[in-house]
Design an enzyme around this catalytic site. Structure first.
Site, PDB file in Angstrom:
ATOM      1  N   CYS A   1     -61.045  14.363  53.362  1.00  0.00           N
ATOM      2  CA  CYS A   1     -61.341  15.567  53.779  1.00  0.00           C
ATOM      3  C   CYS A   1     -60.540  16.719  53.284  1.00  0.00           C
ATOM      4  O   CYS A   1     -59.630  16.440  53.341  1.00  0.00           O
ATOM      5  CB  CYS A   1     -61.393  15.492  55.387  1.00  0.00           C
TER       6      CYS A   1
ATOM      7  N   CYS B   1     -65.435  20.060  49.308  1.00  0.00           N
ATOM      8  CA  CYS B   1     -65.580  19.406  50.738  1.00  0.00           C
ATOM      9  C   CYS B   1     -66.289  18.218  50.350  1.00  0.00           C
ATOM     10  O   CYS B   1     -67.344  18.246  49.775  1.00  0.00           O
ATOM     11  CB  CYS B   1     -66.481  20.464  51.518  1.00  0.00           C
TER      12      CYS B   1
END
Length: 258
Positions: free
Chosen positions: A74, A183
């Protein structure tokens, strides 16, 4: 720590499976445990303190499963929490950051675009990295709403198309020749992004680089596995349907409150 101990991965939801796929492709003999904290997605809108707290909770869950290495799959968690994680736990961590370097070094227009979460773009680590490229114009765009749509199973939808056009068309007008996906959810949008961007604009994500780094660290520490019958286990704390769909129902998905 045994060589057959699993690699642990966590993300704010299903996006980090894009990283898991690259690792599993490169290291098919490794056991893995993936943790989708979908109940708390997206991390990109949370405070740094919240992100650190959630990242520690996820780390402790994976350590309780005997993880030999943890991939913070992440961008938001990496850029906000990995320093604290490395200081708090005695296990190797591998993070994921927007791949500015290859984009900036290869850009012919000296203009690159970065599509990422607010949490990543506002982080100290990201902004320190940007300073390394004073001769490159970096067009930053927060991908508001993209993670939520993916987590809701609306990856291919009118809402997604509208948002992607809104975010990408100004980058095209700014003359970018590289788009960096900041992302781990966003690689799942590449087919749609390609329909919007001119063909000369290259798209870069961090998955392959993270997989190579994972292999390097395990090799350095003599922790590479040679297991033949590996387990790939996925945990989620909210709505397992989308995660199962992303994995094409090939692997067990365990719904668990954590």
């Amino acid at each position: 720590m045994t060589n057959s101990a699993p690699i642990g991965l966590f993300d704010s939801g299903i996006g980090g499976t894009s990283i898991w796929k690259e690792i599993h492709t490169l290291l098919p003999n490794e056991n893995t445990i993936y943790l989708a904290d979908s109940k708390n997605a997206p991390y990109g809108q949370k405070s740094k303190e919240e992100i650190i707290s959630l990242s520690k909770k996820n780390t402790e869950f994976l350590l309780n499963q005997n993880a030999k290495l943890i991939v913070v799959a992440c961008n938001t968690a990496t850029t906000n929490a990995i320093k604290e994680l490395r200081a708090s736990y005695d296990v190797p961590f591998i993070g994921i950051e927007p791949a500015i370097k290859p984009a900036a070094n290869n850009s012919e227009t000296h203009t690159i675009g970065i599509l990422a979460t607010k949490g990543t773009l506002s982080s100290e680590l990201f902004n320190q990295n940007v300073l390394n490229y004073p001769n490159t114009k970096i067009v930053e765009q927060v991908g508001y709403g993209l993670v939520q749509l993916i987590e809701e199973g609306k990856m291919i939808s009118n809402e997604m198309t509208v948002l992607l056009k809104k975010y990408l068309e100004p980058m095209v007008d700014a003359n970018i020749d590289y788009l960096v996906l900041g992302c781990s959810h966003y690689p799942y949008l590449i087919p749609q992004i390609k329909k919007i961007l001119p063909k000369h604009i290259r798209i870069i994500d961090s998955g392959e680089a993270v997989a190579r780094q994972t292999k390097n660290i395990l090799s350095e520490k003599n922790l590479l596995s040679e297991e033949k019958n590996c387990n790939q286990i996925f945990y989620t704390n909210f709505n397992p349907t989308v995660l199962k769909s992303i994995l094409k129902n090939k692997y067990p998905v365990i719904e668990k409150d954590f």
